[in-house]
Design a protein around this motif. Structure first.
Motif, PDB file in Angstrom:
ATOM      1  N   GLY A 229       0.797  -1.223   0.000  1.00 13.87           N
ATOM      2  CA  GLY A 229       0.000   0.000   0.000  1.00 13.87           C
ATOM      3  C   GLY A 229       0.825   1.266   0.000  1.00 13.87           C
ATOM      4  O   GLY A 229       0.270   2.373  -0.031  1.00 13.87           O
ATOM      5  N   ARG A 230       2.140   1.131   0.025  1.00 15.03           N
ATOM      6  CA  ARG A 230       3.019   2.295   0.134  1.00 15.03           C
ATOM      7  C   ARG A 230       2.850   3.237  -1.057  1.00 15.03           C
ATOM      8  O   ARG A 230       2.704   4.460  -0.879  1.00 15.03           O
ATOM      9  CB  ARG A 230       4.467   1.819   0.238  1.00 15.03           C
ATOM     10  N   ALA A 231       2.889   2.698  -2.271  1.00 17.96           N
ATOM     11  CA  ALA A 231       2.786   3.551  -3.454  1.00 17.96           C
ATOM     12  C   ALA A 231       1.421   4.220  -3.541  1.00 17.96           C
ATOM     13  O   ALA A 231       1.307   5.376  -3.964  1.00 17.96           O
ATOM     14  CB  ALA A 231       3.065   2.743  -4.719  1.00 17.96           C
TER      15      ALA A 231
ATOM     16  N   THR B 233       9.940   6.929  -2.225  1.00 15.26           N
ATOM     17  CA  THR B 233       9.152   6.159  -3.178  1.00 15.26           C
ATOM     18  C   THR B 233       9.138   6.874  -4.529  1.00 15.26           C
ATOM     19  O   THR B 233       8.851   8.073  -4.602  1.00 15.26           O
ATOM     20  CB  THR B 233       7.710   5.973  -2.686  1.00 15.26           C
ATOM     21  N   VAL B 234       9.455   6.142  -5.596  1.00 11.34           N
ATOM     22  CA  VAL B 234       9.489   6.686  -6.951  1.00 11.34           C
ATOM     23  C   VAL B 234       8.474   5.923  -7.799  1.00 11.34           C
ATOM     24  O   VAL B 234       8.439   4.683  -7.778  1.00 11.34           O
ATOM     25  CB  VAL B 234      10.901   6.548  -7.569  1.00 11.34           C
ATOM     26  N   LEU B 235       7.636   6.652  -8.516  1.00 12.81           N
ATOM     27  CA  LEU B 235       6.598   6.059  -9.352  1.00 12.81           C
ATOM     28  C   LEU B 235       7.040   6.089 -10.814  1.00 12.81           C
ATOM     29  O   LEU B 235       7.399   7.149 -11.340  1.00 12.81           O
ATOM     30  CB  LEU B 235       5.278   6.806  -9.180  1.00 12.81           C
TER      31      LEU B 235
ATOM     32  N   ALA C 128      -3.637  -1.491  -8.183  1.00 12.86           N
ATOM     33  CA  ALA C 128      -2.759  -1.639  -7.018  1.00 12.86           C
ATOM     34  C   ALA C 128      -3.171  -2.831  -6.155  1.00 12.86           C
ATOM     35  O   ALA C 128      -2.320  -3.576  -5.661  1.00 12.86           O
ATOM     36  CB  ALA C 128      -2.766  -0.358  -6.194  1.00 12.86           C
ATOM     37  N   LEU C 129      -4.462  -3.046  -5.995  1.00  7.90           N
ATOM     38  CA  LEU C 129      -4.922  -4.137  -5.142  1.00  7.90           C
ATOM     39  C   LEU C 129      -4.727  -5.500  -5.778  1.00  7.90           C
ATOM     40  O   LEU C 129      -4.694  -6.525  -5.077  1.00  7.90           O
ATOM     41  CB  LEU C 129      -6.402  -3.954  -4.785  1.00  7.90           C
ATOM     42  N   ARG C 130      -4.598  -5.557  -7.098  1.00  8.83           N
ATOM     43  CA  ARG C 130      -4.428  -6.857  -7.773  1.00  8.83           C
ATOM     44  C   ARG C 130      -3.179  -7.568  -7.283  1.00  8.83           C
ATOM     45  O   ARG C 130      -3.088  -8.793  -7.348  1.00  8.83           O
ATOM     46  CB  ARG C 130      -4.346  -6.657  -9.281  1.00  8.83           C
TER      47      ARG C 130
END
Length: 355
Positions: free
Chosen positions: A144-146, A250-252, A270-272
């Motif tokens: 869940g961080r991102a 954190t880098v996206l 994200a939840l997948r």
């Protein structure tokens, strides 16, 4: 794209453009020219890279290497006097990634790889490499961080979507998605007429059509739900973000599917990657906490219940578009994702989602 690099990259197609800049990124048909498949592309691109480096006061210190060339993009890597640099070119409907990276780097330093000497997007873009530990290597509890980081960024872009649209982001607002509900008729992509081994059955296809028929009403409700329209990453799986070992930042990565839409659309992808209900629940808690200056956790949960089927449909629209633009021999590779999101839409529309 792997979290260990900077970005994935495109030249405008002269035969058939993809979705117009700021369009929905909806499915289309027709032949596409991929510059990286054409003779002479590599030396021309190396010249572009060298010019961008020179404009940034850098010089190449070794050969340019191929990282990836596939149906959507080509990525090159080279050593320079300022560290590793990546160059990416993409299909026309994905060219907004470069301008979006530039926008984000200017407003949120360190959030994305730094663009080097921006130029015309159809000639690709160069970014500095970032040393990252990818999200795929982090403990499951960090999934869940991102999302939490993205939520804070999305708050900042509320009311500023004109800049994103001008950069060429896809338009995936609830009303725009409502207009794409006829996607359920694409039996050639995932229904019995597709010929895929795991294609939707006839009964699943009927249920999908019914779920899509209900989408406009749900989209209309989501259009008036908080927090409003903002930036959507579009593909926030753990391979598209990472953490710098030295600072824990954190880098996206990989903003090729960036759009303007309801921010909760990003939760679905994200939840997948969350392996169980407990991990998913904690990831949601972190994301909802990022909205606490504007919404309570209870309000967030109510909006997510409304948004969940729309978010699954948004992913289905994206993968239908990517499958349509894929080369014939690569098109079957998109089938598992198409079918997965079609079935996710059925589960969530039936009230049996994973949240």
């Amino acid at each position: 794209m792997s979290a260990s690099s900077g970005t994935d990259t495109g030249r405008r197609d002269t035969r058939r453009p993809g979705p117009a800049r700021g369009d929905t990124g909806a499915p289309g048909t027709g032949p596409l020219v991929r510059p990286w498949r054409l003779p002479g592309w590599r030396p021309r691109t190396v010249a572009v890279i060298d010019a961008r480096l020179a404009a940034a006061g850098l010089r190449r210190t070794g050969p340019v290497e191929d990282v990836k060339r596939w149906t959507l993009s080509a990525v090159l890597r080279c050593p320079t006097s300022g560290g590793t640099v990546f160059h990416k070119q993409s299909l026309p409907s994905l060219l907004h990634e470069g301008p979006v990276l530039a926008l984000l780097a200017g407003r949120h330093p360190g959030l994305v790889p730094e663009i080097i000497a921006p130029g015309p997007p159809d000639e690709g873009w160069c970014t500095r490499g970032v040393d990252l530990r990818p999200g795929t290597q982090l403990p499951e509890e960090e999934r869940g961080r991102a999302l939490a980081v993205l939520g804070a960024v999305q708050r900042d872009w509320l009311g500023r979507t004109a800049d994103l649209a001008a950069a060429g982001c896809w338009v995936r607002t609830p009303r725009a998605l409502a207009g794409l509900a006829a996607l359920s008729e694409r039996s050639d992509l995932f229904g019995p007429g597709s010929g895929l081994p795991d294609a939707l059955s006839a009964s699943e296809s009927v249920r999908l059509a019914a779920a899509c028929a209900r989408l406009p009403e749900r989209c209309a409700a989501l259009a008036t739900a908080p927090p409003g329209v903002s930036l959507v990453h579009g593909d926030l799986h753990p391979g598209n973000w990472g953490v710098t070992p030295a600072t824990g930042r954190t880098v996206l990565l990989d903003w090729a599917e960036a759009s303007v839409g309801h921010p909760f659309l990003d939760v679905a992808a994200a939840l997948r990657s969350c392996p169980g209900p407990g991990v998913r629940a904690r990831a949601l808690d972190r994301y909802f906490a990022s909205w606490s200056p504007l919404m309570s956790a209870a309000e967030c949960r109510e909006v997510w219940r409304l948004a969940e089927p729309v978010a699954a449909f948004n992913q289905l629209v994206t993968y239908a578009h990517l499958a349509d633009t894929a080369e014939p021999h690569e098109r079957p590779g998109w089938a598992p994702r198409l079918l997965g999101w079609a079935r996710a839409l059925l589960r969530t529309a039936d009230g049996a989602g994973h949240s």
